[in-house]
Design an enzyme around this catalytic site. Structure first.
Site, PDB file in Angstrom:
ATOM      1  N   TRP A 177       0.833  -1.210   0.000  1.00 43.33           N
ATOM      2  CA  TRP A 177       0.000   0.000   0.000  1.00 43.33           C
ATOM      3  C   TRP A 177       0.865   1.257   0.000  1.00 43.33           C
ATOM      4  CZ3 TRP A 177      -5.286   0.220   2.861  1.00 43.33           C
ATOM      5  CH2 TRP A 177      -6.105  -0.820   2.400  1.00 43.33           C
ATOM      6  N   ASP A 194      -4.840  -1.346   6.840  1.00 39.56           N
ATOM      7  CA  ASP A 194      -5.040  -2.717   6.385  1.00 39.56           C
ATOM      8  C   ASP A 194      -4.676  -3.690   7.501  1.00 39.56           C
ATOM      9  OD1 ASP A 194      -5.887  -4.421   4.332  1.00 39.56           O
ATOM     10  OD2 ASP A 194      -3.834  -4.814   3.654  1.00 39.56           O
ATOM     11  N   LYS A 239      -9.803  -1.808   7.039  1.00 35.47           N
ATOM     12  CA  LYS A 239     -10.232  -3.190   6.825  1.00 35.47           C
ATOM     13  C   LYS A 239     -10.869  -3.744   8.090  1.00 35.47           C
ATOM     14  CE  LYS A 239      -7.126  -6.584   6.407  1.00 35.47           C
ATOM     15  NZ  LYS A 239      -6.100  -7.352   5.688  1.00 35.47           N
TER      16      LYS A 239
END
Length: 254
Positions: free
Chosen positions: A50, A107, A147
């Protein structure tokens, strides 16, 4: 060796550190999150897929900061912090280093136990840690992506996030594995206004806007109030709130 999936192979071919890079690419394509010159903070960033995508999108004029308990190998133009985001010391360091951010990404995922309810609860806990950090970091109008595993606590988390942003969407990028229960809550346009829809208050109309609506100020935040004139003091109900301005109706003319 078991056959690797499409996005794993693609990440190797294109030089990304993980298949997860394509999740962020797809989220960005749908929600338009990353822009040149922005400051992006990525929580749970190892191994760095990312971070690579974010650095590409914000360019040389942007800033990208990655945080993880694991060491992240150097990426050009990216600053990293090694620490545990569940610990207050790490949260404070991230805030000190970044100052503020246009986008906060998370994440983070728990170590999997295989017990669905426990893994879900742990993922929600991590998501809430990220959410709290995002509220400290995000500028007005900033975006947050986190997430979380699907389960009974997901709706409560989303409901807690919604008042803090213009809107929140639940998204499942194609790059997520078919068997995965993960989804991403994508929260757009952080609201730092001192008012929220439904609030009632008394204001003084300080001027008139280009569309003819009265203009009131609440702690430097602008509210447009139709059917009012400069100098009036009126009771209003807030109808809609944007990052930089909002709309209200005078109550004596409902």
């Amino acid at each position: 060796m078991a056959r690797k999936d499409h996005y794993y192979n693609k990440s190797k071919q294109q030089g990304y550190r993980s298949r997860a890079a394509y999740k962020l690419k797809q989220l960005d394509e749908s929600a338009h999150l990353l822009h040149e010159g922005e400051t992006v903070v990525d929580l749970g960033a190892a191994p760095g897929g990312w971070l690579q995508v974010a650095a590409e999108e914000v360019g040389d004029t942007g800033t990208v900061i990655g945080v993880d308990l694991q060491r992240i190998k150097d990426i050009d133009g990216v600053e990293t912090i090694r620490g545990d985001m569940t610990e207050e010391e790490t949260q404070e360091e991230v805030i000190d280093v970044a100052g503020s951010a246009d986008v906060v990404l998370s994440d983070m995922a728990p170590n999997m136990t295989g017990e669905y309810s426990l893994d879900h609860a742990r993922s929600v806990y991590l998501a809430r840690q990220a959410f709290e950090t995002a509220l400290e970091l995000l500028d007005s109008g900033g975006d947050f992506v986190v997430k979380v595993f699907q389960g009974p606590d997901l709706d409560d988390l989303r409901e807690d996030m919604e008042p803090e942003f213009e809107y929140v969407r639940t998204m499942s990028p194609d790059a997520s594995r078919d068997e995965s229960s993960e989804v991403y809550l994508v929260a757009r346009k952080r609201l730092t206004a001192p008012v929220r829809p439904g609030d009632t208050l008394e204001v003084t109309i300080e001027g008139v806007g280009s569309e003819g609506d009265g203009v009131a100020k609440v702690e430097e935040y602008t509210l447009f109030v139709p059917n009012t004139e400069e100098g009036e003091t009126v009771e209003i109900r807030v109808d809609d709130v944007k990052p930089k301005f909002g709309f209200a109706q005078r109550l004596d003319r409902d």
